[in-house]
Motif scaffolding. Structure first.
Motif, PDB file in Angstrom:
ATOM      1  N   ASP A  11      -4.342   5.421 -11.230  1.00 44.81           N
ATOM      2  CA  ASP A  11      -4.791   5.779  -9.742  1.00 44.81           C
ATOM      3  C   ASP A  11      -4.910   4.715  -8.900  1.00 44.81           C
ATOM      4  N   ALA A  12      -5.743   4.800  -7.828  1.00 44.90           N
ATOM      5  CA  ALA A  12      -5.868   3.764  -6.929  1.00 44.90           C
ATOM      6  C   ALA A  12      -6.762   2.412  -7.547  1.00 44.90           C
ATOM      7  N   ARG A  13      -7.322   2.917  -8.604  1.00 45.71           N
ATOM      8  CA  ARG A  13      -8.107   1.537  -9.511  1.00 45.71           C
ATOM      9  C   ARG A  13      -7.097   0.424  -9.853  1.00 45.71           C
ATOM     10  N   THR A  14      -5.595   0.838 -10.089  1.00 43.89           N
ATOM     11  CA  THR A  14      -4.766   0.030 -10.458  1.00 43.89           C
ATOM     12  C   THR A  14      -4.801  -1.269  -9.327  1.00 43.89           C
ATOM     13  N   PHE A  15      -4.988  -0.969  -8.187  1.00 39.60           N
ATOM     14  CA  PHE A  15      -4.826  -1.981  -7.310  1.00 39.60           C
ATOM     15  C   PHE A  15      -6.210  -2.317  -6.512  1.00 39.60           C
TER      16      PHE A  15
END
Length: 234
Positions: A11-15
């Motif tokens: 999810d957005a935590r990747t980035f």
């Protein structure tokens, strides 16, 4: 505006390191609600376009790279710059659906945690697996996605459309980037498809595996900054 697209059970935590570094950017957190997640790349691309401004830069990681290509296919005039990270353009290979189904079955038989603990380690460079500050948040991110979203993502991957012929039509500045130790989407794969995109630059990050944005945030951010400096039509 720079938009990041995460990959399989991410999810957005990747980035998180990239969103922190570039002010005018945001990451997709999911492709559809938990109760009915999108299960085709085309649907994921349409969800992205529905949330995007008229013109934007687009960075796709892993499955997100394939979604980025579908976004470009649907609306090339809206994509100012394109980045394809730790991904591929090849069609479904013989035996691929069966291999992915075996991993799904691990989740059904032993629980989703067992699935993640089988799937994730090979995605991370060995040295980084031993760093809890890198590995543990990544593992938790994957665990949070759950079996239903994993199944939807797998369906999207095994029903993916042909996209290699799309590469020659890409005219915007394109970053192609992967980790030197990515065994899932290796450098040689990126070298091959970068060569089919006219206005591309290839970056291989030493010491990093498949989970590149979290494994080597400094190097990825440097590559993004150079990519954003490439002239694009507005």
């Amino acid at each position: 505006m720079l938009i990041y697209l995460p990959g399989l059970i991410c999810d957005a935590r990747t980035f998180a390191p990239q969103v922190a570094a570039f002010a005018d950017s945001w990451a997709m957190n999911s492709y559809g609600p938990d109760e009915s997640p999108a299960d085709t790349l085309q649907e994921m691309a349409r969800i992205t376009l529905d949330q995007a401004p008229d013109r934007f830069d687009l960075f796709g990681h892993s499955m997100g790279g394939r979604i980025a290509l579908e976004v470009y296919r649907l609306a090339p005039e809206r994509v100012r710059r394109l980045a394809l990270s730790s991904t591929g353009v090849h069609p479904v290979r013989p035996g691929e659906p069966e291999k992915r189904a075996v991993l799904q079955q691990v989740g059904y038989d032993h629980g989703f945690e067992a699935l993640v603990d089988q799937w994730l380690p090979p995605m991370v460079a060995e040295a980084n697996r031993a760093k809890p500050e890198i590995y543990e948040p990544m593992r938790q991110m994957c665990l949070d996605q759950g079996q239903a979203r994993f199944d939807a993502h797998i369906n999207a991957l095994v029903t993916r459309p042909e996209c290699e012929s799309l590469l020659a039509t890409i005219t915007c500045p394109t970053l192609v980037i992967t980790g030197e130790q990515d065994g899932w989407a290796p450098p040689v794969q990126h070298e091959a498809f970068a060569g089919q995109i006219a206005n591309s630059q290839l970056v291989i990050v030493p010491g990093a595996g498949h989970m590149l944005p979290l494994e080597a945030p400094g190097e990825v951010n440097t590559a993004i900054a150079r990519w954003l400096d490439m002239p694009a039509d507005d």
